[in-house]
Design an enzyme around this catalytic site. Structure first.
Site, PDB file in Angstrom:
ATOM      1  N   CYS A 791       0.629  -1.698  -0.015  1.00 39.10           N
ATOM      2  CA  CYS A 791       0.322   0.098  -0.049  1.00 39.10           C
ATOM      3  C   CYS A 791       1.026   0.545  -0.446  1.00 39.10           C
ATOM      4  O   CYS A 791       0.178   2.163  -0.189  1.00 39.10           O
ATOM      5  CB  CYS A 791      -0.999  -0.956   1.081  1.00 39.10           C
ATOM      6  SG  CYS A 791      -2.172  -1.500   1.198  1.00 39.10           S
ATOM      7  N   HIS A 926      -1.857   8.166   6.788  1.00 41.56           N
ATOM      8  CA  HIS A 926      -1.868   6.588   6.105  1.00 41.56           C
ATOM      9  C   HIS A 926      -3.783   6.100   6.628  1.00 41.56           C
ATOM     10  O   HIS A 926      -4.499   5.972   4.968  1.00 41.56           O
ATOM     11  CB  HIS A 926      -1.745   5.317   6.467  1.00 41.56           C
ATOM     12  CG  HIS A 926      -1.244   3.878   5.829  1.00 41.56           C
ATOM     13  ND1 HIS A 926      -1.086   3.991   3.729  1.00 41.56           N
ATOM     14  CD2 HIS A 926      -2.024   2.964   6.731  1.00 41.56           C
ATOM     15  CE1 HIS A 926      -2.108   2.645   4.466  1.00 41.56           C
ATOM     16  NE2 HIS A 926      -2.183   2.119   5.587  1.00 41.56           N
ATOM     17  N   HIS A 967      -9.433   2.328   0.182  1.00 38.75           N
ATOM     18  CA  HIS A 967      -8.272   2.806   0.785  1.00 38.75           C
ATOM     19  C   HIS A 967      -8.459   1.512  -0.939  1.00 38.75           C
ATOM     20  O   HIS A 967      -8.042   0.675  -1.267  1.00 38.75           O
ATOM     21  CB  HIS A 967      -7.339   1.496   1.339  1.00 38.75           C
ATOM     22  CG  HIS A 967      -6.196   0.789   1.847  1.00 38.75           C
ATOM     23  ND1 HIS A 967      -5.455   2.063   0.873  1.00 38.75           N
ATOM     24  CD2 HIS A 967      -5.193   0.638   2.236  1.00 38.75           C
ATOM     25  CE1 HIS A 967      -4.043   1.401   1.096  1.00 38.75           C
ATOM     26  NE2 HIS A 967      -3.821   0.854   2.270  1.00 38.75           N
TER      27      HIS A 967
END
Length: 1854
Positions: A791, A926, A967
């Site tokens: 990610c 994040h 995400h």
């Protein structure tokens, strides 16, 4: 040259009788508050400079200094340097500049001449400055420091000193090299300086708006320019400091920082700057060079950087310079026009003028000549002589040998003495020799210049004690104590005696090579020292280099040190400052320094920054952003709209991906199930515009949508930055793409039946292809890599990209990240580990956080070094100050977040950014919304930032875009960066959704953190309002990778996306002229949608947009695709209306014009001239205006009245009437035409061929390179005068008749001796010329036949017998003085009507015949058509030639054409440069637009230079997306039986309608005789076809010589290489080896490869040679390479054609087929209407059905086989059958549904037929037709139509 000639008429009393002080006082009174001097951080206004210098002068006067006294100035380059100069002058004294770095002996020699009263020195510097140097000035006079004087100045009254300064007073004394070992002091008086400065104000021109760079030492005469020129006109002096002088990059920075507009420098310094990367600066408009010769190559490079380049000439003895020459590309660099009150003479030994063209010595007379040499009457008497031609003046004997090329052009061609100039410094060898022989051990010495290096040859005295000491070691220290550094030789060579000539003089050419005398020490074999040795050897030109040899003692100098710097930085990938190279000047020292630097860097990285992150690099600019994200977000603007409005883009899983219900189970432990049913999905992720990127549908189906998404996103990123394919292709642009989990699900691939995609699927699904496909598609050549960091991938990719930019690995980079979710694999995995959100929504830092919502998307940013972005005027969205990447190490588990790791990475990023925690306002977290991850991240942020927060700064604000778009994994980090950049732009921080209650697991108060639960204004910081906004971005990978980046708000000047001027923001203001608005696309529908996108943009723009910016940006920042339209509009309303018409009615047919124009330029003759012609262009276009002015100056000496006063006079005025006179009309026509050509040329338009009518042919010849401008002007002037002198009894008539009819009529009138045919303008229009009465009868003769006639308005009979031999002799005399040059463009002669042979127009005889003979214009037009010309641009005041040319080529000529591309008159284009009925600029602008539509490459940036416009952001390309990914794929994990997933099938793809293609066409290859020698490189001397080849060569005058290797042919005209081999691999290997040999040898003759049967029938080996040769011509453009294929048996006829081809240097590829010679030509064909052909289907031709494919192939020899049927069919039927076959097999290779989707004229490469497809096509076509096809099938036949044509010719036996 007669001294009284026009060249010397320079008297201007207004510039005489001045002194510097009075002129400066006048200037400072007017400009008192303005900056006079800028030096570093110091600025001195004119008022302050005047006041301070007045005080200094008064102080000097009080200390006894007065008029006539001499003051020495030994000063450093401090801000008050000029003030001290002015103060001395105001006291009436004379100053002597002394370089503090000079050796004591030299200073002593200088000051011995002077009766010094005072020496002013700089204080001794504690930092190594010069200070008082090594000389005790107190021995000569009273010595004061500048600081002492400045202290005392404070007590002086602020008043002007009362000193009566006279123009003849000496202002300064400059010392130059002398011949006796002692320098000469040149006395320059006030009047000389003033005349010089005032002259420069006039020419080249300096105004109060200029900022002039001052970098010379004041002891160099160029300083007079840099100080007095600006200060006497109100300009600003930008003074370089000592540390700037040696480093070109420091000078470049100084120029940029202080917006310098004007500079003077030696060519050496300018070369150093260019070598350091200087390419000009916005606003820097004028460059003056002097001091040494300016080479044409350097001049050409400089003119590309600066608007004006001037070359000045003049010795020190004449006050810096005496003449100025404006440099024009392609013209000689001459002395130029003398300054006012200056005269130049070229005299013989008796001081008599030499004739034009003869060489003599140059003497200079006038106001700038010095008073003489200080205290040296003998030298003064020898060099300064009474002027015998100008009473009361003195002339200076320059020592330069010169020659007047004509009455106005003067060139220096050498020296009359031994004086040397090296890098702008004048050196008298006698000066150096005297200093050498002053040494007790030296008997004699000779000093010479070898390759810009000083070499001393010395003879020692016998028996001296120093015999064992190396000469350099003995003499170098000796000379360094006596001479300036530039006079110390680089080499010392010991000899026993000097070689002598027959007359006893030293033979300088016989002296030994100094390099051979050096014996270097052995270089250790370390890698670094060997690399340094290689670099030094390359730069110095020799390898005699030892470890301890000083670079400057073995040939190095200040210019070559820059080359060393450039090569070292390229080797090491880091900056190497120039001062360090001066400091470490041996290989040993330099290697040690560089090694220490490397070790220091390594230690720093290991100990101070364990994350390995750059802490010292340059900031990186984000110049563009692009994205494709959930919620139908396709642009950053749409992302901002979603963020600020609080949009939630999460949806239920789309059914086309998988059946969420089928795999749903609320139990996390359920195998193969997921409790998550939603996420962030890109609705059209599987849709792609394959055609745009040249990818076939078959390949597109095998490409992972992750690849297609990032490919389109990167394209949009570049397009938004303003970079198209032209600037990207071949650039050092890096590609760094982040990825994570694989998109491809094996189950899906298996279900899709992927065997039909074999060959494409590997690349199509490989992660490495994510970056590789972007680089390949856009032609990028920088570092390219795909990074898998989970990610964190896109932020890691950005970090790596920034590092690559800082290290110089690339000049620009795109960083991106992409994720595609085709299957539920991740949902299942993350459900098992309980981190997935049940509804797919992320709730960052919220009390009800339940896991992360998985998403997909693509994001990308385009990056540059900040300095580069600012230099290139890129739009800067944000600045990346620093970044860092690390790993959490061994923690609780691999998937558990590491708080310590996150803290370390943030701190490392802050260190890299050179910032403290309190500098950060916001962190884009994040923030995935997990109960473990969010508290750990918040805690880490608190530990880093909380201690820096207080009540003033407030808490650190945090948020996350994952609450809006889920995400997006590999794309997430950059999505966050884009969000922050947008927030900075809008000064607003968006809210974080789903966070009504912040998480109780986080200590918000103690950690001084604030979650953004609502939008918040991003205000400047209270404690520092001027500080830019700054933010950090977190991005963490599941495997433990942590990344953090810190970005900063850019300066507003670089972030203004609107581009509108503050004072002119009316977006609907009507423009003076329509501007072009360029739109283009691959398809008509895309073009229509492009118009729609632009219309929407202009309608919805929140800020007003200037139309000029829109026009400029469309033209210069967009790729111009095949289908093009240009909309002309003067205001926004008009533009919107034109866009609406395109949107509603579709794209006009002209947009689909796929025929590339082959431009012919037509130059009209006399008769088209008119008053004010071109004046409108001059008012709008600088290139045109400057060219017209320059040429008009060249005609000044031959015309009574200035040409422009006549050309641009008001119609019907007396001045305008002069245009009716030939002696004015022809120069006017010529001037206009050349200026038009320069304007076209400046816009990038280059003709393929030119033709001129009558006098227009001279302009055409100049354009073709046959004569230079000055010679062409002289020829035009002579021709005009000659024709004006014709008897006034003549007349001319234009007749509506053919040439035979007119000839017959003349015979019937018995008037052959009284009338001539003057011009054949068209097949039915002839102009006759002769006696007036006969002309009247001739007109009446045709009028009686109802044929029109028109008596022309002239009383003279041009091109007739009136031009008798005596008159033509005058023209011949002028023509014989012309220096003809090599032709650079094809030109059609109107004397012959044919293409001119090389050299044909390079004789006086030709131009005499051209003036007398008829103009064969009609035949010339036919020749142009035969040359393939299809676009005719007339250069003249009207459209006369276009009308006549259209009549010449009326009707369909394609039947008789010999060259490709002629499809009849209906396809020809006729364009005008001017039209008397329209605005000048409007006409030529419209013609330029027409050329653009026809694919002519236009330099639009150059076009907009005169119009203005700035780069702004506009809509990106309108992609035509279709569904491809695994066509026929059904969702897996599905209980439903419904069939096809939604979306279009590939059959919905747009169908192209045509394309440019290559076809083979016959040309005329008549045998030509020429004496030459050709080498024959043969496979076997007894080859049967060698005999006819040798025989044909001999008949053609070409001597054949058999050679065994290429080296034997180096002196020949060329070499013929005949190829024969049984092995294809062997042949290609030998061919490649030969090409490498040719390149290595720099082989200049022609290399012609001769193959047999390589084209058509398909000799596989020799066909491959054609591909090798085509690649070689691209790779080695400097070589002369050609290839010829001989089809069939080689006989004498074939060989004769081969010989003819050797004379056709413009045809690199030819095929000899029987009696014909064929060449490839680009052409456009309409799409053939043929029936669909597919394998296993029926082919329907003319109502008959024949089997195709497997059935036909089963019986290839049977009567029903396809091969037999096409051979039995008629020509038309056969063509249809073959076209259908090719179309069907191409459709199969592409993977399209039907053959109808194949455009027969679109290139195989363009539509995506790769190597695999080409192999299959060749195999199937050969099997079907029995024709053997070449291995490089799709290169020989680039599109289906040319392939089907070739098949037909093969089948028919041709």
């Amino acid at each position: 040259m007669v001294p009284e000639d026009d060249q010397n008429l320079t008297d201007d009393p207004s510039k005489l009788g001045h002194n510097v002080v009075s002129l400066f006082d006048q200037t400072q009174t007017r400009y008192s508050p303005k900056a006079a001097i800028v030096c570093g951080e110091h600025t001195l206004t004119y008022g302050a400079l005047a006041s301070d210098s007045d005080r200094l002068a008064c102080l000097l006067l009080s200390r006894g200094i007065s008029r006539g006294h001499v003051v020495a100035l030994a000063l450093d380059r401090t801000p008050d340097l000029i003030m001290f100069i002015l103060g001395v002058l105001k006291a009436g004294a004379t100053y002597v500049p002394v370089d503090p770095a000079l050796p004591p002996e030299r200073v002593n020699q200088m000051l011995d001449d002077e009766a010094l009263r005072l020496v002013i020195v700089s204080p001794v510097s504690t930092k190594g400055g010069a200070g008082t140097g090594r000389y005790d000035y107190g021995n000569k006079a009273v010595c004061c420091t500048t600081s002492e004087l400045q202290d005392q100045m404070r007590y002086q009254a602020d008043k002007r000193p009362a000193v009566d300064i006279q123009p003849d007073d000496i202002a300064y004394i400059l010392y130059t090299s002398g011949s006796t070992g002692k320098p000469k002091g040149v006395e320059i008086h006030h009047a000389a300086i003033c005349n010089y400065a005032l002259s420069v104000h006039q020419r080249p021109g300096c105004t109060d708006q200029d900022r002039v760079l001052f970098k010379s030492t004041i002891s160099f005469d160029m300083a007079a320019f840099e100080i007095y020129v600006p200060l006497l006109c109100g300009a600003t002096v930008v003074q370089a400091q000592a540390h700037d002088i040696r480093d070109p990059r420091a000078l470049m920075h100084l120029i940029d920082r202080h917006s310098v507009t004007f500079s003077v420098a030696t060519p050496t310094i300018l070369q150093m700057m260019l070598d350091s990367g200087w390419c000009g600066t916005p606003g820097f408009s004028k460059l003056v060079t002097g001091g040494e010769a300016l080479s044409p190559r350097l001049a050409e490079r400089l003119t590309a950087c600066v608007e004006e380049v001037w070359n000045l000439y003049g010795p020190t003895e004449t006050t810096a310079s005496v003449a100025a020459w404006k440099v024009q590309v392609g013209e000689d660099i001459l002395i130029g026009t003398p300054n006012p009150n200056t005269r130049l003479y070229v005299l013989d030994a008796d001081l008599q003028p030499v004739p034009v063209g003869s060489t003599g010595e140059l003497y200079i007379s006038g106001a700038g000549v010095a008073r003489g040499y200080r205290n040296n009457p003998e030298r003064t008497k020898a060099a300064f002589l009474p002027d015998p031609f100008w009473e009361g003046h003195t002339m200076y004997k320059s020592g330069d040998l010169a020659c007047f090329l004509d009455s106005r052009r003067l060139a220096v061609i050498g020296r009359a003495d031994t004086q040397i100039k090296i890098r702008g410094q004048r050196i008298d060898p006698g000066d150096v020799e005297a200093s050498i022989t002053a040494h007790a051990d030296i008997a004699n010495a000779v000093v010479v210049n070898r390759d810009e290096r000083l070499v001393a040859y010395c003879i020692r005295k016998p028996g001296v004690g120093s015999a064992e000491v190396p000469l350099a070691k003995l003499l170098r220290p000796w000379l360094e104590d006596r001479l300036p550094g530039y006079m110390v030789p680089s080499f010392f060579v010991e000899v026993d005696r000097f070689p002598s000539t027959l007359n006893g003089k030293v033979d300088l050419r016989a002296l030994p090579d100094p390099i051979s005398t050096i014996t270097p020490a052995k270089i250790p074999a370390s890698t670094l020292t060997q690399q340094l040795l290689a670099i030094w050897t390359d730069v110095l030109g020799h390898g005699q280099i030892g470890m301890q040899d000083s670079f400057f003692h073995i040939g190095g100098n200040s210019a070559s040190i820059i080359q060393i710097q450039t090569k070292l930085e390229k080797l090491l990938g880091r900056p190497v400052p120039v001062p360090k190279l001066y400091e470490h000047f041996t290989i040993a020292n330099l290697a040690a320094y560089l090694s220490d630097q490397t070790q220091t860097n390594e230690v720093t990285e290991e100990t101070k920054n364990p994350a390995g992150n750059d802490t010292t690099g340059e900031d990186i600019a984000v110049i563009s952003m692009a994205c494709r994200l959930p919620g139908d977000i396709h642009t950053p603007e749409e992302l901002w709209k979603a963020l600020i409005s609080g949009t939630d883009a999460v949806t239920r899983v789309p059914e086309e991906r998988w059946d969420a219900d089928a795999i749903y189970d609320p139990d996390p432990e359920a195998r193969g199930k997921s409790y998550s049913t939603g996420g962030g999905f890109v609705r059209d992720a599987m849709d792609f515009d394959a055609q745009f990127f040249g990818i076939s549908p078959r390949e597109a189906r095998a490409i992972d949508p992750a690849q297609t998404m990032i490919l389109e996103t990167c394209w949009e990123g570049f397009e938004r930055a303003g970079y198209g394919t032209k600037s990207l292709r071949g650039s050092q642009t890096g590609v760094f793409i982040g990825t994570g989990n694989s998109s491809v699900d094996d189950g899906q691939l298996s279900a899709a039946g992927t065997e039909k995609f074999e060959g494409h699927l590997g690349l199509g699904t490989a992660p490495s292809s994510l970056s590789g496909r972007v680089a390949y598609a856009l032609g990028l050549e920088g570092p390219t890599m795909t990074l898998d960091a989970g990610c964190a991938a896109s932020l890691v990719a950005t970090h790596v990209a920034c590092s690559a930019l800082r290290q110089g690995e690339c000049d620009m980079a795109v960083a991106g990240g992409v994720t595609f979710l085709p299957s539920p694999g991740l949902h299942i995995e993350f459900s098992r580990i309980r981190v997935a959100s049940p509804d797919g929504r992320s709730r960052p830092f919220s009390a009800d956080a339940a896991g992360m919502g998985l998403g997909e998307g693509a994001s990308a940013v385009v990056l540059k070094r900040l300095s580069d972005a600012q230099r290139d005027n890129d739009h800067i969205h944000a600045i990346i100050r620093g970044s860092a990447v690390n790993h959490g190490g061994r923690g609780a588990s691999m998937t558990a977040p590491s708080g310590p790791g996150q803290k370390r990475v943030v701190r490392a990023a802050l260190a890299a950014a050179r910032l403290k925690p309190y500098d950060i306002d916001y962190v884009e977290a994040h923030g995935t919304g997990t109960r473990l991850g969010d508290p750990v991240e918040a805690s880490a942020l608190a530990e880093v930032f909380s201690s820096s927060r207080d009540d003033i700064t407030g808490p650190l604000r945090i948020g996350s875009s994952k609450s809006n778009i889920a995400h997006t994994q590999a794309a997430a980090g950059l999505a966050g960066l884009i969000k922050v950049a947008l927030a900075m732009q809008h000064t607003m921080l968006p809210q974080t959704l789903h966070s009504s209650q912040p998480s109780p697991l986080i200590d918000w108060v103690g950690g001084k953190l604030q979650l953004l639960q609502r939008p918040m204004a991003w205000l400047p910081r209270t404690n520092d309002p001027t500080a830019p906004r700054r933010a950090g971005i977190n991005s963490f990978g599941l495997s433990g990778t942590n990344a953090h980046a810190i970005i900063e708000e850019p300066p507003r000047a670089h972030s203004n996306a609107n581009g509108a001027d503050d004072d002119d923001n009316d977006d609907n203001a009507r423009l003076p002229l329509p501007l072009p608005f360029l739109l283009s696309a691959y398809t008509s529908e895309a073009l229509r949608q492009q118009a729609q996108k632009l219309c929407n943009h202009l309608s919805s723009a929140t800020a007003q947009t200037k139309l000029s910016d829109v026009s400029y940006s469309l033209a210069t920042t967009r790729t111009h695709f095949p289908r093009r339209i240009i909309l002309a509009a003067q205001d926004k309303t008009e533009l919107m209306g034109r866009l609406a018409s395109i949107i509603d009615n579709g794209v006009p047919a002209t947009a689909d014009n796929n025929k590339t124009a082959r431009v012919a330029m037509l130059f009209s003759g006399q008769g088209t001239e008119r008053a004010r012609m071109g004046k409108g262009l001059a008012e709008r276009h600088l290139v045109f205006r400057n060219t017209v002015s320059h040429i008009a100056e060249l005609f000044e000496s031959v015309l009574e009245k200035p040409l422009l006063d006549v050309m641009w006079a008001e119609p019907e005025s007396e001045a305008a009437s002069l245009l009716r006179r030939t002696d004015y009309a022809q120069p006017a026509i010529f001037t206009l035409q050349v200026a038009l050509w320069r304007l076209w040329q400046s816009w990038g338009v280059q003709p393929a061929v030119v033709l001129g009518h009558s006098v227009g042919e001279i302009a055409a010849a100049h354009v073709a390179g046959i004569m230079n401008l000055a010679d062409a002007c002289r020829l035009v002037a002579a021709r005009g005068k000659l024709m004006h002198a014709l008897p006034e009894s003549g007349s001319m008539v234009a007749l509506e008749a053919g040439v035979d009819e007119v000839t017959s009529a003349i015979e019937q009138l018995s008037a052959r001796d009284r009338v001539s045919i003057a011009s054949i303008n068209t097949p039915t229009q002839v102009v006759a010329s002769g006696e007036m009465d006969v002309i009247d009868k001739l007109a009446a003769y045709f009028e009686a036949q109802n044929r029109s006639s028109k008596i022309l308005k002239t009383s003279r009979a041009f091109h007739s017998h009136h031009l008798d031999e005596s008159m033509l002799a005058l023209l011949r005399a002028v023509a014989e003085t012309i220096v003809f040059q090599e032709q650079t463009l094809p030109i059609v002669s109107t004397v012959t009507g044919k293409l001119a042979e090389p050299g044909q127009l390079s004789s006086a005889d030709y131009w005499v015949r051209q003036a007398r003979n008829p103009v064969l214009f009609a035949e010339g037009m036919q020749t142009l058509a035969d040359q393939g010309a299809n676009c005719f641009v007339e250069l003249g005041p009207a459209s006369t030639l276009c009308g006549m040319g259209a009549s010449c080529l009326d009707g369909d000529l394609s039947q008789t054409s010999k060259v490709a591309g002629r499809e009849g008159a209906k396809n020809l284009v006729w364009l005008h440069s001017l039209n008397p009925k329209s605005d000048d600029a409007l006409v030529i602008h419209n013609s330029l637009s027409d050329l653009h539509i026809r694919k002519v490459e236009i330099d639009w940036a150059a076009f907009f230079k005169d119009i203005g416009g700035r780069r702004i952001q506009l809509p990106t390309y309108a992609f035509q997306r279709h569904r491809y990914w695994l066509d026929g794929l059904r969702p897996i994990y599905s209980d439903k039986s419904s069939g096809q997933p939604s979306g279009q099938s590939p059959s919905g793809c747009p169908q192209p309608t045509g394309q440019i293609q290559v076809g083979w066409h016959t040309i005329d290859a008549s045998s030509q005789y020429s004496n030459s020698t050709w080498g024959l490189l043969c496979p076997a001397s007894d080859a049967p076809w060698m005999s006819p080849v040798k025989e044909a060569l001999l008949h053609a005058g070409k001597q054949p010589v058999t050679v065994n290797q290429l080296a034997e042919a180096k002196a020949m005209s060329g070499v013929l290489c005949f190829w024969e081999s049984d092995s294809e691999d062997d042949m290609i290997s030998k061919a490649s080896e030969q090409l490498q040999t040719v390149s290595r040898m720099k082989f200049s003759p022609w290399v012609v490869w001769v193959t047999r049967g390589a084209v058509g029938a398909g000799n596989m080996g020799e066909a491959s040679l054609w591909g090798v040769m085509r690649s070689a011509r691209v790779k080695y453009p400097q070589l002369c390479l050609r290839i010829v294929d001989l089809e069939g048996d080689v006989n004498i006829a074939t060989a004769t054609k081969l010989c003819s081809i050797l004379m056709m240097s413009t045809e690199p590829e030819c095929v000899v087929l029987g009696e014909r010679v064929l060449v490839p030509r680009m052409q456009f064909q309409m799409q053939a209407q043929v029936q669909e052909v597919q394998k296993h289907s029926k082919l329907c031709v003319n109502g008959q059905e024949t089997t195709n494919g497997a059935t036909a192939a089963a019986d290839p020899n049977g009567t029903d086989s396809f091969e037999n049927k096409i051979r039995m069919a008629g020509p038309e039927e056969r063509a249809m059958m073959l076209q259908g076959l090719v179309r069907g097999i191409t459709a199969k290779a592409l993977g399209v549904a039907t053959a109808e989707e194949v455009d027969m004229h679109q290139g195989f490469m363009d539509v995506g037929v790769g190597s695999l497809g080409a192999i299959q096509m060749r195999k199937e076509l050969s099997a079907q037709t029995g024709v053997k096809l070449p291995a490089n099938l799709t290169r020989v036949y680039p599109d289906p139509i040319s392939l089907s044509d070739a098949l037909q010719k093969q089948v028919e036996g041709q």
